[in-house]
Design an enzyme around this catalytic site. Sequence first.
Site, short mmCIF file in Angstrom:
data_model
loop_
_atom_site.label_atom_id
_atom_site.label_comp_id
_atom_site.label_asym_id
_atom_site.label_seq_id
_atom_site.Cartn_x
_atom_site.Cartn_y
_atom_site.Cartn_z
N ALA A 124 0.67 -1.19 -0.03
CA ALA A 124 0.03 -0.07 -0.03
C ALA A 124 0.85 0.99 -0.04
O ALA A 124 0.34 2.23 -0.40
CB ALA A 124 -0.95 0.08 1.12
N ARG B 184 -1.55 0.08 7.61
CA ARG B 184 -1.00 -0.12 8.80
C ARG B 184 -0.20 1.08 9.47
O ARG B 184 0.49 0.93 10.53
CB ARG B 184 -0.56 -1.49 8.94
N GLN C 296 0.22 -6.32 -3.53
CA GLN C 296 -0.63 -6.58 -2.75
C GLN C 296 -2.01 -5.69 -2.95
O GLN C 296 -3.16 -5.76 -2.49
CB GLN C 296 -0.29 -6.28 -1.38
N ASP D 102 -5.71 -1.48 -6.30
CA ASP D 102 -6.13 -0.03 -6.80
C ASP D 102 -5.69 -0.19 -8.51
O ASP D 102 -6.11 0.66 -9.19
CB ASP D 102 -5.46 1.09 -6.34
N HIS E 125 -3.89 -10.03 -4.38
CA HIS E 125 -5.03 -9.78 -3.83
C HIS E 125 -6.31 -9.36 -4.67
O HIS E 125 -7.37 -8.90 -4.37
CB HIS E 125 -5.02 -9.05 -2.45
N THR F 20 5.52 -2.15 1.50
CA THR F 20 4.70 -3.18 2.36
C THR F 20 5.43 -3.55 3.65
O THR F 20 6.75 -3.54 3.99
CB THR F 20 4.90 -4.40 1.57
N SER F 21 4.43 -3.89 4.52
CA SER F 21 5.12 -4.13 5.83
C SER F 21 5.31 -5.45 6.15
O SER F 21 6.29 -6.19 7.09
CB SER F 21 4.08 -3.87 6.93
N ASN G 297 11.99 1.22 2.18
CA ASN G 297 10.68 1.60 2.87
C ASN G 297 11.22 2.71 4.01
O ASN G 297 12.50 2.78 4.45
CB ASN G 297 10.52 0.35 3.85
N VAL H 220 9.23 7.61 -3.27
CA VAL H 220 9.07 8.81 -4.22
C VAL H 220 10.35 9.29 -4.60
O VAL H 220 11.26 9.19 -5.77
CB VAL H 220 8.23 9.94 -3.98
#
Length: 237
Positions: A24, A36, A102, A105, A120, A189-190, A213, A231
């Site tokens: 995400a 999260r 994941q 969108d 997903h 992603t976590s 991250n 970014v």
Amino acid sequence: MSDEIIELKNLIEKSNFVTFLTGAGVSVPSGIPDYRSKGGIYRTGSFETTPEYMLSHDNLVNHPDAFHGFTVENLYYPDAKPNIIHKKMAEISNKKGMIVTQNVDMLHTKAGAKNVIEFHGNLYDNIHCLTCGKEFDYKYYLKDGRHHEDNGVIRPGTTVLYGESVNPVNLMGAQKAVSDADLIIVVGTSLKVYPFAGLLRYRKENTKLVVVNKDDLDVSEADLTIADDAVNVFEQL
């Protein structure tokens, strides 16, 4: 340009097959909240129950109106545009690789990526009535979660809900994308949601692993960790 970004650039140039594992965080710069992090959906909402239950198969079946309201309010951002991360990943993966995401969108696809596995599913394909199977445009779903000809509940696309299994085709494709890669780049992603988080076990012994991250994911097996805004990183690749 930092030494870490220079190293990542060199790894990409030397690689034969790059697999991106995305979550995400990749879409946050496009205006879509993640789940999260500090400002994510799971941290900021006011829920009578857990957000995981709100997005579950059980909630869809047992409380379809509540499920519809939560989904439309929190997940749909049809006007969102791909950002530099999506665009650069599309450019690289179209030449030599794959994106396993994941995200539901479809922004990787909108960015022009041709080699994408939506682990997903997504919110826009195959929106259909669970009673009769009739398909609907997402714009209809944004207004109504029911098919009033038969009072059927409408399911939002191919999205995998809590309590459901990942499509076996997507699972096997993702495993192959990881095992085929000589460079894996994890972004946004976590790595806490399974079975996605378990994909790294299919990585070959000599495959390089890079994590990009803002927050430290503590991926001990990573060869390179870049604790920076994605970014900023992808603008320099």
